[in-house]
Scaffold this active site. Sequence first.
Site, PDB file in Angstrom:
ATOM      1  N   TYR A   1       0.845  -1.201   0.000  1.00  0.00           N
ATOM      2  CA  TYR A   1       0.000   0.000   0.000  1.00  0.00           C
ATOM      3  C   TYR A   1       0.875   1.243   0.000  1.00  0.00           C
ATOM      4  O   TYR A   1       1.902   1.275   0.675  1.00  0.00           O
ATOM      5  CB  TYR A   1      -0.853   0.136   1.275  1.00  0.00           C
TER       6      TYR A   1
ATOM      7  N   GLU B   1     -20.640  -1.335  20.803  1.00  0.00           N
ATOM      8  CA  GLU B   1     -21.544  -0.970  19.707  1.00  0.00           C
ATOM      9  C   GLU B   1     -22.216   0.388  19.899  1.00  0.00           C
ATOM     10  O   GLU B   1     -22.795   0.923  18.939  1.00  0.00           O
ATOM     11  CB  GLU B   1     -22.613  -2.052  19.532  1.00  0.00           C
TER      12      GLU B   1
END
Length: 431
Positions: A334, A410
């Site tokens: 990358y 969450e």
Amino acid sequence: MIKKHLLPVFLFFGGTVCAQSSLHQEIDDQAAFIEHKVIEWRRDIHENPELGNQETRTAQLIATHLRSLGVEVEENIAVTGVVGLLKGGHPGPTVAIRADMDALPVTERNDLPFKSTKKTIYNDQEVGVMHACGHDTHVAILMGVAEVLSSIKDDLQGTVKFIFQPAEEGVFEEGVTSWGAKQMVEEGVMQGVDAVFGLHINSQTEVGNIKYRSGPAMAAVDNLKLTVNGRQAHGAYPWSSVDPIVTSSQIINALQTIISRNVNITENPAIVTIGSIHGGVRQNIIPEKVEMLGTIRTYGTSQQALIHQRITEIATKTGEAAGARVDVKIDKIYPATINDPELTEKMVNTLKHVAGDEHVIYHDPITGAEDFSYFQQEAPGLFIFLGGMPKGADPTKVAAHHTPDFFIDESGLLLGVRALSYLTIDYMQMQ
């Protein structure tokens, strides 16, 4: 004359601010309304993880959802990728938002009702499959953003491209090395895009916080393979050998001087790590060959070129001094993840608006890597980090990414939905 012009200007900007504020409120209301769905999607994806370029179930879930919203959908991009196109009610720029979909070959240890129990064969051994980097949350968040922005479609001043990307962690199959973002770019996903946004959940950043950085934010990553070819001999007669083990140890030690003596670390950090060394089969045999594998992390092409040059010089010359031949192979994986400075400056106030000034934190360069960088080479991009650590937890003690105990709170997903939605509409209204 000045007074005559002040009122219209004030009313114009006042109207723009009011319209923007109204859209923000609609986003907040809709995001709160669907938060439970975002969590349900995340749990479903977490329980059914798929490795890179195998995300067929996840892709189908995404495509079905996008079509239900009236979004134009294209599937099977870069093998399993999905792209949705939402055209707003007014002309304007095209904004891309990206989420990665793939899981990792990690066996989960968390005791959760939606724990992954999936197994697969990876590198010729049975392993578990787990969303141990949070890509399940990224998908769920972007599915939520698609629903939120679809609900205000008529007010959007441009087009939104939802990019669900496979294989961010890469694909390593027999004869295949693939990176999802690179392949998506090659297949034209970024054509016509004016700006691109993305986020990564972070298990060591407290819920409610957003981290960002202007310029180089994450490192370029290259894979390194060194093969030291010597001459085999009996371990009792080392003078008959060209010992690749001793030579390899000298190379490893010398490589450390690249960072300490060749790189100007006041400008940017850099990393050269040897993570694997294999050679020999028995205690009394000096082997013919040793293979070493490593990773290189850099920021900027000149720094990258310098380090590649010094690795090659050190490895080959140290080998020559010992009478060995060293083969050096460096594969660029990358490029660096570089947040466009102008775009970042424009959008910081949006981040502060959505999270609160005290919850928007400027972070140091990260030596981890992200193939989001390929999208940033095609259009100005901003990549942020979203808090996923429970409030009050110690970031030095919670499980890190890519580990069996990796855990995400969450309650942080709602901020992710709001942040990406705000970034999109605010960017559109700035153009």
